[in-house]
Design a protein around this motif. Structure first.
Motif, short mmCIF file in Angstrom:
data_model
loop_
_atom_site.label_atom_id
_atom_site.label_comp_id
_atom_site.label_asym_id
_atom_site.label_seq_id
_atom_site.Cartn_x
_atom_site.Cartn_y
_atom_site.Cartn_z
N LEU A 193 -6.52 -2.80 3.63
CA LEU A 193 -6.49 -4.21 3.27
C LEU A 193 -7.77 -4.84 3.82
N VAL A 194 -8.49 -5.57 2.99
CA VAL A 194 -9.80 -6.09 3.36
C VAL A 194 -9.84 -7.60 3.14
N TYR A 195 -10.46 -8.31 4.09
CA TYR A 195 -10.56 -9.76 3.97
C TYR A 195 -11.75 -10.25 4.77
N ALA A 196 -12.16 -11.48 4.49
CA ALA A 196 -13.30 -12.06 5.18
C ALA A 196 -12.90 -12.50 6.59
N ASP A 197 -13.85 -12.42 7.49
CA ASP A 197 -13.63 -12.85 8.87
C ASP A 197 -13.76 -14.36 8.94
N ARG A 198 -12.63 -15.03 9.09
CA ARG A 198 -12.63 -16.49 9.17
C ARG A 198 -11.92 -16.92 10.44
N GLN A 199 -12.56 -17.82 11.21
CA GLN A 199 -11.94 -18.29 12.44
C GLN A 199 -10.69 -19.10 12.15
N LEU A 200 -10.72 -19.87 11.09
CA LEU A 200 -9.57 -20.72 10.74
C LEU A 200 -8.79 -20.07 9.60
N MET A 201 -8.23 -18.89 9.87
CA MET A 201 -7.46 -18.21 8.84
C MET A 201 -6.13 -18.93 8.66
N PRO A 202 -5.78 -19.28 7.42
CA PRO A 202 -4.50 -19.96 7.18
C PRO A 202 -3.33 -19.11 7.68
N LYS A 203 -2.32 -19.79 8.15
CA LYS A 203 -1.16 -19.10 8.68
C LYS A 203 -0.51 -18.22 7.62
N ARG A 204 -0.47 -18.70 6.36
CA ARG A 204 0.15 -17.94 5.28
C ARG A 204 -0.57 -16.60 5.08
N LYS A 205 -1.90 -16.61 5.27
CA LYS A 205 -2.67 -15.37 5.09
C LYS A 205 -2.37 -14.39 6.22
N LYS A 206 -2.31 -14.90 7.46
CA LYS A 206 -1.97 -14.03 8.58
C LYS A 206 -0.59 -13.40 8.38
N VAL A 207 0.37 -14.24 7.98
CA VAL A 207 1.73 -13.75 7.79
C VAL A 207 1.80 -12.75 6.65
N PHE A 208 1.04 -13.01 5.58
CA PHE A 208 1.04 -12.13 4.41
C PHE A 208 0.48 -10.75 4.77
N ILE A 209 -0.64 -10.72 5.48
CA ILE A 209 -1.24 -9.44 5.87
C ILE A 209 -0.30 -8.68 6.80
N ARG A 210 0.27 -9.37 7.78
CA ARG A 210 1.18 -8.72 8.71
C ARG A 210 2.42 -8.19 7.98
N TYR A 211 2.90 -8.97 7.01
CA TYR A 211 4.08 -8.56 6.24
C TYR A 211 3.81 -7.27 5.48
N LEU A 212 2.67 -7.20 4.78
CA LEU A 212 2.34 -6.00 4.00
C LEU A 212 2.21 -4.78 4.90
N LEU A 213 1.52 -4.93 6.02
CA LEU A 213 1.32 -3.80 6.93
C LEU A 213 2.65 -3.31 7.50
#
Length: 303
Positions: A272-292
């Motif tokens: 899973l690949v994504y851009a390095d952003r300091q202000l990553m939206p919570k939904r994106k963090k949760v989505f990545i963690r959910y998939l993994l």
């Protein structure tokens, strides 16, 4: 600057048309058009080139669109922090996946994620094109094979085991394969070429001495998806290298024969690949963690 105009502009870009943006925003088309014109006048540049069939971002429009997404995300985060819904996971996610990976592996996980988080929307594109995660504003991409952009963050998802396969009809016509030395003319392969999927060359690893043997067969057919390669292999058009899980049912039914099973092939990493952003939206963090976590849990269950 009118923040509402920024929202309108971002929606126009996301929807690709004034009409669809107006429907999404519950505005009239003329209001959407007027807001965009006012924004362009305020900035002193043209953001969108309009034609009868499409909207194309200018270079200035592309840069402003990316900035607009960050502005809107900051506003959304600020709202959540001071509202009673600060624990609510909501908002859009833009996801691009290679075709087979989306259809046969990750699609089900995305569907279950949406059921669990009803306030999140996912714009999912299944494509084998080459993507630019940052310039296209893609939240998450799944890379099959080597990751070439060191500026991106990657999280290992799994490894794909690959096998050599051919149909019985093909082998009857061109000859049986009993060793790697048989992989030469008149045999031919079905070639897979995709900018999205970074597959290694055909390498066999010998069972005893572990030497790597490179195979270079001619092809009559080159395709850009694994599905098309599988179909061509089933139809007897050549030998193919395919993910083992895709071939499993065809090996069982006898429609395909696994060639040289005593040899192994280099596994292909899926990340899973994504851009390095300091202000990553919570939904994106949760989505990545959910998939993994979901994928890891399912892998353990199958073993």
């Amino acid at each position: 600057m009118d923040l509402n105009a920024i929202t309108v502009f971002a929606q126009v870009v996301d929807c690709g048309s004034f009409t669809h943006a107006a429907d999404a925003l519950d505005m009239t088309k003329s209001t959407v058009s007027r807001k965009l014109v006012e924004l362009e006048k305020h900035l002193g540049v043209r953001l969108v080139t309009r034609s009868t069939r499409s909207l194309v971002l200018t270079p200035e429009g592309e840069r402003f669109y990316q900035s607009s997404l960050q502005i809107l995300e900051l506003l959304n985060q600020a709202e959540l922090e001071v509202s009673a819904n600060q624990d609510l996971i909501r908002g859009p996610l833009k996801v691009v996946l290679p075709v087979e990976l989306g259809h046969q592996v990750l699609g089900t996980y995305i569907n279950t994620f949406l059921k669990q988080y009803p306030n999140v929307t996912v714009n999912l594109e299944l494509s084998n094109r080459e993507v630019d995660i940052i310039s296209e504003g893609i939240d998450l991409y799944a890379q099959v094979g080597e990751i070439q952009d060191s500026a991106l963050i990657s999280r290992h998802l799994t490894k794909s085991q690959r096998v050599l396969a051919a149909s019985p009809e093909y082998l009857d016509e061109f000859g049986k394969i009993s060793s790697h030395q048989d992989l030469q003319s008149p045999h031919q392969m079905v070639d897979v070429y995709s900018r999205a999927v970074k597959l290694p060359k055909w390498h066999l690893i010998a069972p005893k001495d572990k030497d790597s043997i490179q195979i270079d067969l001619p092809y009559r057919l080159r395709v850009n998806t694994i599905t098309a390669c599988l179909k061509a292999c089933l139809d007897g058009l050549g030998i193919a290298v395919l993910p083992e899980f895709i071939c499993r049912e065809h090996f069982t039914s006898g429609k395909l024969v696994q060639l040289l099973p005593e040899y192994t092939m280099p596994e292909v990493s899926v990340s899973l690949v994504y851009a390095d952003r300091q202000l990553m939206p919570k939904r994106k963090k949760v989505f990545i963690r959910y998939l993994l976590e979901a994928f890891e849990s399912n892998t353990r269950a199958n073993h």
